[in-house]
Design a protein around this motif. Structure first.
Motif, PDB file in Angstrom:
ATOM      1  N   ARG A 296     164.373 121.022  65.773  1.00  0.00           N
ATOM      2  CA  ARG A 296     164.058 121.338  64.219  1.00  0.00           C
ATOM      3  C   ARG A 296     165.286 121.050  63.735  1.00  0.00           C
ATOM      4  O   ARG A 296     166.524 121.119  64.154  1.00  0.00           O
ATOM      5  CB  ARG A 296     163.854 122.739  64.051  1.00  0.00           C
ATOM      6  N   GLY A 297     165.179 120.307  62.585  1.00  0.00           N
ATOM      7  CA  GLY A 297     166.510 119.903  61.841  1.00  0.00           C
ATOM      8  C   GLY A 297     166.952 118.601  62.295  1.00  0.00           C
ATOM      9  O   GLY A 297     168.151 118.234  61.688  1.00  0.00           O
ATOM     10  N   PHE A 302     160.709 118.253  68.097  1.00  0.00           N
ATOM     11  CA  PHE A 302     159.664 118.643  69.261  1.00  0.00           C
ATOM     12  C   PHE A 302     159.706 117.215  70.195  1.00  0.00           C
ATOM     13  O   PHE A 302     159.247 117.415  71.389  1.00  0.00           O
ATOM     14  CB  PHE A 302     158.069 118.938  68.949  1.00  0.00           C
ATOM     15  N   GLU A 303     160.250 116.111  69.874  1.00  0.00           N
ATOM     16  CA  GLU A 303     160.597 114.970  70.774  1.00  0.00           C
ATOM     17  C   GLU A 303     161.723 115.173  71.363  1.00  0.00           C
ATOM     18  O   GLU A 303     162.329 114.685  72.368  1.00  0.00           O
ATOM     19  CB  GLU A 303     160.462 113.716  70.118  1.00  0.00           C
ATOM     20  N   LEU A 304     162.934 115.700  70.595  1.00  0.00           N
ATOM     21  CA  LEU A 304     164.287 115.922  70.979  1.00  0.00           C
ATOM     22  C   LEU A 304     164.412 117.424  71.468  1.00  0.00           C
ATOM     23  O   LEU A 304     163.966 118.426  70.802  1.00  0.00           O
ATOM     24  CB  LEU A 304     165.097 115.779  69.902  1.00  0.00           C
ATOM     25  N   VAL A 305     164.984 117.684  72.750  1.00  0.00           N
ATOM     26  CA  VAL A 305     165.376 118.865  73.119  1.00  0.00           C
ATOM     27  C   VAL A 305     166.488 118.956  73.555  1.00  0.00           C
ATOM     28  O   VAL A 305     167.143 118.218  74.438  1.00  0.00           O
ATOM     29  CB  VAL A 305     164.325 119.387  74.365  1.00  0.00           C
ATOM     30  N   GLY A 306     167.378 120.131  73.403  1.00  0.00           N
ATOM     31  CA  GLY A 306     168.641 120.270  73.994  1.00  0.00           C
ATOM     32  C   GLY A 306     169.355 121.519  73.783  1.00  0.00           C
ATOM     33  O   GLY A 306     168.883 122.307  73.037  1.00  0.00           O
ATOM     34  N   PHE A 333     172.149 114.935  69.786  1.00  0.00           N
ATOM     35  CA  PHE A 333     171.848 115.225  68.409  1.00  0.00           C
ATOM     36  C   PHE A 333     172.419 116.627  67.758  1.00  0.00           C
ATOM     37  O   PHE A 333     173.095 117.483  68.549  1.00  0.00           O
ATOM     38  CB  PHE A 333     170.417 115.338  68.178  1.00  0.00           C
ATOM     39  N   ALA A 334     172.815 116.469  66.402  1.00  0.00           N
ATOM     40  CA  ALA A 334     173.176 117.638  65.628  1.00  0.00           C
ATOM     41  C   ALA A 334     172.146 118.223  64.579  1.00  0.00           C
ATOM     42  O   ALA A 334     172.098 117.739  63.547  1.00  0.00           O
ATOM     43  CB  ALA A 334     174.586 117.223  64.792  1.00  0.00           C
ATOM     44  N   PRO A 335     171.425 119.165  65.022  1.00  0.00           N
ATOM     45  CA  PRO A 335     170.465 119.825  64.014  1.00  0.00           C
ATOM     46  C   PRO A 335     171.215 120.046  62.626  1.00  0.00           C
ATOM     47  O   PRO A 335     172.286 120.835  62.646  1.00  0.00           O
ATOM     48  CB  PRO A 335     169.600 121.118  64.817  1.00  0.00           C
ATOM     49  N   THR A 336     170.552 120.077  61.525  1.00  0.00           N
ATOM     50  CA  THR A 336     170.897 120.436  60.215  1.00  0.00           C
ATOM     51  C   THR A 336     170.447 121.923  59.932  1.00  0.00           C
ATOM     52  O   THR A 336     171.073 122.302  59.003  1.00  0.00           O
ATOM     53  CB  THR A 336     170.555 119.321  59.276  1.00  0.00           C
ATOM     54  N   ALA A 341     172.561 124.580  64.406  1.00  0.00           N
ATOM     55  CA  ALA A 341     172.993 123.823  63.148  1.00  0.00           C
ATOM     56  C   ALA A 341     174.181 123.401  62.911  1.00  0.00           C
ATOM     57  O   ALA A 341     175.245 124.302  63.021  1.00  0.00           O
ATOM     58  CB  ALA A 341     172.463 124.609  61.854  1.00  0.00           C
ATOM     59  N   GLY A 342     174.315 122.006  62.823  1.00  0.00           N
ATOM     60  CA  GLY A 342     175.750 121.617  62.566  1.00  0.00           C
ATOM     61  C   GLY A 342     176.588 121.446  63.891  1.00  0.00           C
ATOM     62  O   GLY A 342     177.792 121.050  63.795  1.00  0.00           O
ATOM     63  N   ARG A 343     175.985 121.574  65.056  1.00  0.00           N
ATOM     64  CA  ARG A 343     176.493 121.513  66.221  1.00  0.00           C
ATOM     65  C   ARG A 343     176.092 120.252  67.036  1.00  0.00           C
ATOM     66  O   ARG A 343     174.679 120.108  67.040  1.00  0.00           O
ATOM     67  CB  ARG A 343     176.573 122.678  67.086  1.00  0.00           C
ATOM     68  N   THR A 344     176.902 119.596  67.733  1.00  0.00           N
ATOM     69  CA  THR A 344     176.309 118.349  68.483  1.00  0.00           C
ATOM     70  C   THR A 344     175.822 118.967  69.653  1.00  0.00           C
ATOM     71  O   THR A 344     176.686 119.787  70.552  1.00  0.00           O
ATOM     72  CB  THR A 344     177.305 117.180  68.818  1.00  0.00           C
ATOM     73  N   VAL A 345     174.697 118.786  70.371  1.00  0.00           N
ATOM     74  CA  VAL A 345     174.211 119.460  71.539  1.00  0.00           C
ATOM     75  C   VAL A 345     173.444 118.096  72.369  1.00  0.00           C
ATOM     76  O   VAL A 345     173.108 116.970  71.779  1.00  0.00           O
ATOM     77  CB  VAL A 345     173.094 120.154  71.391  1.00  0.00           C
ATOM     78  N   GLY A 346     173.634 118.343  73.688  1.00  0.00           N
ATOM     79  CA  GLY A 346     173.278 117.199  74.617  1.00  0.00           C
ATOM     80  C   GLY A 346     171.549 117.772  75.084  1.00  0.00           C
ATOM     81  O   GLY A 346     171.086 118.886  74.743  1.00  0.00           O
ATOM     82  N   GLY A 347     170.928 116.669  75.362  1.00  0.00           N
ATOM     83  CA  GLY A 347     169.507 116.864  75.901  1.00  0.00           C
ATOM     84  C   GLY A 347     168.794 115.659  75.991  1.00  0.00           C
ATOM     85  O   GLY A 347     169.459 114.716  76.699  1.00  0.00           O
TER      86      GLY A 347
END
Length: 439
Positions: A296-297, A302-306, A333-336, A341-347
């Motif tokens: 989300r964001g 639902f295609e990206l998970v991390g 990715f970095a969810p908005t 939210a606003g953090r870069t996460v791995g996945g």
């Protein structure tokens, strides 16, 4: 082993006369449209229940005070909304619009709605149904004086998607008030060949699962309405059923994906932008019950998970499992909004390579099993144990915590799934291309 729900899934004798008439109507519609092979059928457009109503069955609502439960998906192939068409139809008195989660216009995020207001185009009052139980909905039916309520919403085929439970609550309300309830059927966009996944334990009933059905139910909203009204509604209304009519589609077959229908796709909710999303959501919707982001964001929910603690090892581990019909890419990715939210996460990003072979629920279980094995206590369940409501019991959560593998976990729900499939078959209105009813 999860406690069995089989006792709640026994078919309740012979189908009602109304149900049999609806099955006959569906068979007639199929015969009229034709049972051509896959290629020929794909070139012809499916006609939704809304179209059939407007063209052939306005007798169902003429001279009545009519309400409709709908959202942006309730459109005609020319993109005109059904509310506008009904408001302009001769002899139809549209007096109420009822909006589900996300609202009539679909602008609200998950867990939200738009409130009540007057629709500027038609002048009809919009009532907010989200968060209202069946007794509150029954009171709205009485307040508005509706004689008949239409249901016209595009579902996505997953138990925890809330529109079918708005329909269930409204069916119970209709049973209590004597209001006619008319379901305008639409395609299951991810197909209707099979049901998959765990069956809800009634002890875990909530707005993401009222009745004991499978996580991937493989039914249309019309088929679900028939089953709900025959089997489950009477259990909660002192034996009463709604005065239900299902207006079947013409030309839809169980082995169709949405792109084959010739119909325009409208986002059923803000985080369901494509049919691809709906396909993976059947499984990765479960990720909402964990501290992993379900995407989300982002533009690929639902295609990206991390999560911040996830690294390249998760994609490598998952790709090494050779799960059918899916591959995994290391992704950042970095969810908005929503989690992280606003953090870069791995996945990971899921790539469905073969929809017919893809098992979205097994895939989601594998993601959670491998995240637990790789990252230990950094992988966590949401504190409200939302995962139990999504899976329908505590079984999946406790099995993963106990270190069980994917095959063992999936095997644990097969008995309940077989019982649900036996019940489901009684209410299927549509066949496979080539004439078979189901596989």
């Amino acid at each position: 082993m999860k406690p069995s729900a089989r006792g709640r899934l026994r078919p309740s004798g012979a189908a009602s006369l109304a149900s049999m008439l609806i099955v006959a109507l569906a068979a007639l519609a199929l015969a009229t449209f034709g049972a051509e092979g896959r290629g020929a059928t794909a070139r012809q457009r499916v006609r939704t229940g809304l179209e059939v109503l407007l063209d052939h069955r306005l007798d169902l609502i003429r001279g009545k005070r009519v309400g409709i439960i709908t959202n942006p998906t309730g459109i005609l192939p020319d993109l005109r909304h059904g509310v506008d068409a009904l408001a302009a139809a001769e002899g139809v008195e549209l007096v109420a619009i009822f909006g589900p989660e996300h609202g009539f216009r679909g602008s609200a995020q998950a867990g939200g709605s738009e409130g009540s207001y007057v629709d500027e185009r038609t002048g009809v009052l919009v009532y907010d149904l989200y968060g209202k139980d069946r007794d509150a909905i029954a009171q709205l039916f009485r307040q508005t004086g509706v004689d008949a309520v239409l249901f016209d919403i595009q579902d996505v085929g997953t138990r925890y998607y809330t529109y079918i439970w708005t329909m269930a609550d409204a069916l119970e309300a209709a049973a209590l008030t004597g209001t006619e309830f008319i379901v305008l059927d639409r395609p299951n966009p991810t197909g209707g060949i099979r049901a998959e996944g765990p069956v809800l334990d009634p002890a875990y009933s909530s707005f993401v699962g009222r009745y004991p059905i499978a996580q991937r139910h493989g039914m249309t909203v019309g088929e679900l309405a028939l089953m709900f009204n025959e089997v489950f509604v009477p259990e909660r209304t002192g034996g009463r059923r709604a005065r239900l009519t299902v207006v079947p589609m013409q030309g839809w077959f169980r082995d169709m994906y949405f792109e084959e229908t010739g119909l325009p796709w409208v986002m059923p909710s803000p985080n369901m932008p494509t049919v691809d999303t709906a396909m993976v959501y059947i499984g990765t919707g479960l990720i909402e019950g964990t501290n992993l982001s379900e995407g989300r964001g982002t533009t690929r929910p639902f295609e990206l998970v991390g999560a911040p603690y996830v690294d390249w090892r998760l994609s490598q581990r998952l790709d090494g499992l050779n799960l059918p019909g899916v591959r995994f890419r290391e992704a950042y990715f970095a969810p908005t909004f929503s989690k992280y939210a606003g953090r870069t996460v791995g996945g990971i990003q899921l790539y469905v390579t073969d929809r017919d072979r893809f098992d979205p629920i097994r895939t989601a279980i594998a993601i959670m099993v491998e995240a637990k094995r790789l990252y230990g206590d950094r992988f966590q369940w949401r504190s409200d144990l939302w995962i139990d409501r999504l899976t329908g019991s505590s079984y999946v959560r406790t099995a993963i915590d106990a270190g069980r593998g994917v095959d063992e976990i999936v095997a644990g729900w097969q008995r309940d799934l077989a019982a649900f499939n036996a019940l489901r078959e009684r209410y299927l209105l549509y066949r496979l291309r080539g004439g078979g009813r189901f596989r």
